[in-house]
Design a protein around this motif. Structure first.
Motif, short mmCIF file in Angstrom:
data_model
loop_
_atom_site.label_atom_id
_atom_site.label_comp_id
_atom_site.label_asym_id
_atom_site.label_seq_id
_atom_site.Cartn_x
_atom_site.Cartn_y
_atom_site.Cartn_z
N ALA A 34 -19.34 -12.25 -44.61
CA ALA A 34 -18.87 -12.37 -46.00
C ALA A 34 -17.50 -11.72 -46.19
CB ALA A 34 -19.88 -11.74 -46.94
N LEU A 35 -17.19 -10.73 -45.35
CA LEU A 35 -15.91 -10.05 -45.49
C LEU A 35 -14.75 -10.86 -44.92
CD1 LEU A 35 -17.25 -6.50 -44.65
CD2 LEU A 35 -16.19 -7.15 -46.82
N VAL A 36 -15.07 -11.92 -44.18
CA VAL A 36 -14.01 -12.81 -43.68
C VAL A 36 -13.61 -13.73 -44.83
CG1 VAL A 36 -13.41 -14.58 -41.98
CG2 VAL A 36 -14.99 -12.72 -41.36
N TRP A 37 -12.32 -13.82 -45.09
CA TRP A 37 -11.86 -14.64 -46.22
C TRP A 37 -12.28 -16.10 -46.00
CZ3 TRP A 37 -6.21 -12.35 -45.92
CH2 TRP A 37 -6.29 -10.97 -46.14
N PRO A 38 -12.63 -16.78 -47.09
CA PRO A 38 -13.33 -18.07 -46.95
C PRO A 38 -12.54 -19.17 -46.24
CG PRO A 38 -12.87 -17.56 -49.28
CD PRO A 38 -12.54 -16.33 -48.49
N GLU A 39 -11.22 -19.08 -46.27
CA GLU A 39 -10.42 -20.12 -45.59
C GLU A 39 -10.33 -19.86 -44.09
OE1 GLU A 39 -9.55 -18.34 -48.15
OE2 GLU A 39 -8.96 -19.63 -49.81
N ASN A 40 -10.62 -18.64 -43.64
CA ASN A 40 -10.38 -18.25 -42.24
C ASN A 40 -11.58 -18.60 -41.37
OD1 ASN A 40 -7.95 -17.35 -43.17
ND2 ASN A 40 -8.51 -15.19 -43.16
N ARG A 41 -11.83 -19.89 -41.28
CA ARG A 41 -13.05 -20.32 -40.58
C ARG A 41 -12.95 -20.04 -39.08
NH1 ARG A 41 -13.35 -26.15 -42.69
NH2 ARG A 41 -15.44 -26.24 -41.86
N ASP A 42 -11.72 -20.05 -38.54
CA ASP A 42 -11.57 -19.74 -37.11
C ASP A 42 -11.93 -18.27 -36.85
OD1 ASP A 42 -9.27 -18.87 -38.50
OD2 ASP A 42 -8.06 -18.92 -36.68
N ALA A 43 -11.54 -17.39 -37.78
CA ALA A 43 -11.87 -15.97 -37.62
C ALA A 43 -13.39 -15.77 -37.71
CB ALA A 43 -11.16 -15.14 -38.68
N ALA A 44 -14.04 -16.56 -38.58
CA ALA A 44 -15.50 -16.45 -38.71
C ALA A 44 -16.19 -16.91 -37.42
CB ALA A 44 -15.97 -17.28 -39.90
N THR A 45 -15.66 -17.96 -36.82
CA THR A 45 -16.25 -18.45 -35.57
C THR A 45 -16.07 -17.42 -34.45
OG1 THR A 45 -15.70 -20.69 -36.27
CG2 THR A 45 -16.18 -20.40 -33.94
N LEU A 46 -14.87 -16.83 -34.40
CA LEU A 46 -14.63 -15.79 -33.38
C LEU A 46 -15.57 -14.61 -33.59
CD1 LEU A 46 -10.74 -15.39 -33.06
CD2 LEU A 46 -12.35 -16.19 -31.33
N LEU A 47 -15.75 -14.24 -34.86
CA LEU A 47 -16.62 -13.11 -35.16
C LEU A 47 -18.04 -13.37 -34.66
CD1 LEU A 47 -17.16 -10.37 -36.58
CD2 LEU A 47 -17.67 -11.67 -38.66
N GLU A 48 -18.57 -14.55 -34.95
CA GLU A 48 -19.94 -14.87 -34.50
C GLU A 48 -20.03 -14.76 -32.98
OE1 GLU A 48 -22.58 -15.16 -36.22
OE2 GLU A 48 -21.72 -15.34 -38.22
N ALA A 49 -19.02 -15.30 -32.29
CA ALA A 49 -19.05 -15.29 -30.82
C ALA A 49 -18.98 -13.86 -30.29
CB ALA A 49 -17.90 -16.14 -30.28
N ALA A 50 -18.10 -13.05 -30.90
CA ALA A 50 -17.96 -11.67 -30.42
C ALA A 50 -19.20 -10.85 -30.74
CB ALA A 50 -16.71 -11.03 -31.03
N LEU A 51 -19.84 -11.12 -31.89
CA LEU A 51 -21.08 -10.38 -32.22
C LEU A 51 -22.17 -10.71 -31.20
CD1 LEU A 51 -21.19 -10.65 -36.14
CD2 LEU A 51 -20.47 -8.70 -34.74
#
Ligand SMILES: C[S@@+](CC[C@H](N)C(=O)[O-])C[C@H]1O[C@@H](n2cnc3c(N)ncnc32)[C@H](O)[C@@H]1O
Length: 365
Positions: A220-237
């Motif tokens: 939720a803390l990833v800004w909503p437009e930054n879908r690439d950052a959200a994907t990276l976050l999931e992978a790194a988690l």
């Protein structure tokens, strides 16, 4: 602080906040709406000391939407509806309705949660700094991240780095971090880094990456437009979940001296913090700095930080352009790089006055 004065300060914070949300048209459009809405500003007076109000508020609203709350506000979030998201300019009245309906839930999140945004690409900055550390000391280093959140940077040696047309790190890494290099000459060899002897995080609230709600808060803390950052976050988690590094719970002021004492005497240690000191209440920052310096009591300390120029270590930043800086055992500050707060780009320090190439305003949370 008197309530009226705090509300005025919060209003000023939101009025100025659009400049921070460089990659979020939605949040840029909504900041002035919150700045004018006293009931929502009142909710934010209940946040924990030091917490950055706009990151916390938008994180709380996004969290409720990601959790499945059915409200028309979700139609404005690319993270929820993809490229068909509605125009940010129309979102203001919808946000206000959302804030009225979900006031209790928002208040609970604002009171209890921390801004723990774990930006995976910041591992690029750490990797760069490790290369510099390797030029000053031989052999493996002990890595400590202060304000590690879920700990994704502690696995800095497990990622692939695509920087300036070159690739570094293990070829079979499941996480690839691309970052634009703004230098006129190629980036340095980021494979030339010291091995990591041990890795330890320190955080007020270590994140259990196997817990779905804890992961949702980070998402939720990833800004909503930054879908690439959200994907990276999931992978790194997932990388963290497969081999969780030790993260010690507590305030860095208390915990860092213990962490330092637990490291083998005489061996080099690298202490890294990013977007963390900026969340430490101003009156505690000297104690925070001393606690970090204490890790150098038992062996050579290389202290690396990525913090806004407004929050330098010990007030001793040598070059305000360098958002990535470090000092070694001699205590002399070495400015390293200009970086975007989310490490979409990095570049060497240019002579003062030379325009930054396409970088925009650096964001950090
Ligand atoms: C904005 S997050 C940044 C996380 C990570 N460093 C990154 O760059 O992705 C800041 C983190 O610092 C932690 N933090 C803030 N103040 C702290 C303190 N005094 N001691 C330990 N951790 C702290 C928060 O809990 C949060 O996880």
């Amino acid at each position: 602080m008197a309530a009226g004065r705090e509300i005025d300060q919060l209003a000023g914070h939101f009025a100025a906040a659009p400049a921070t949300f460089t990659t979020s048209p939605l949040y840029r459009a909504l900041c002035p709406v919150v700045a004018e809405d006293r009931p929502t500003l009142e909710l934010l007076t209940g946040r924990r000391p030091g917490q950055q109000a706009s990151y916390l508020f938008f994180g709380a609203a996004h969290y409720l939407l990601l959790a499945g709350v059915r409200h028309p506000l979700r139609d404005f979030y690319p993270s929820l509806v993809g490229p068909a998201a509605a125009r940010p300019a129309d979102a203001g009245p919808v946000l206000l309705d959302f804030c009225r309906r979900y006031r209790a839930d928002l208040g609970e999140l604002i009171r209890t949660r921390l801004v723990q945004t774990n930006v995976v690409r910041r591992a690029v900055a750490l990797r760069y700094a490790l290369r510099i550390v390797g030029q000053h000391c031989a052999g493996p280093v002990h890595l400590v991240e202060v304000g590690s959140s879920a700990g994704v940077h502690l696995h800095v040696d497990r990622y692939r780095y695509l920087v300036g047309g070159r690739a570094f790190g293990p070829a079979d890494a499941v996480v690839s971090l691309d970052s634009r290099w703004l230098g006129r000459t190629p980036p340095p060899d980021l494979d030339d880094v010291p091995p990591i002897a041990s890795r330890t995080g320190v955080d007020l609230n270590p994140v259990d990456v196997t817990d779905e709600t804890a992961r949702r808060w980070l998402r939720a803390l990833v800004w909503p437009e930054n879908r690439d950052a959200a994907t990276l976050l999931e992978a790194a988690l997932d990388v963290v979940a497969a081999d969780p590094p030790a993260v010690v719970a507590g305030d860095a002021v208390e915990v860092c001296p213990e962490v330092g004492r637990a490291l083998p005497p005489g061996e080099p240690r690298v202490v890294f913090h990013a977007a963390t000191r900026m969340h430490v209440p101003a009156e505690q920052r000297s104690a925070f700095d001393r606690a970090i310096d204490s890790i150098g009591d038992g062996g050579p300390l290389y202290h690396v930080w990525q913090e806004p120029p407004s929050a330098p270590h010990g007030g001793q930043l040598a070059d305000a352009r360098a958002e990535l800086a470090m000092h070694g055992p001699d205590g002399v500050v070495l400015p390293l790089l200009r970086v975007d707060g989310h490490l979409r780009w990095l570049g060497p320090l240019e002579p003062p006055g030379r325009p930054v190439d396409g970088s925009g305003v650096a964001a950090a949370d």
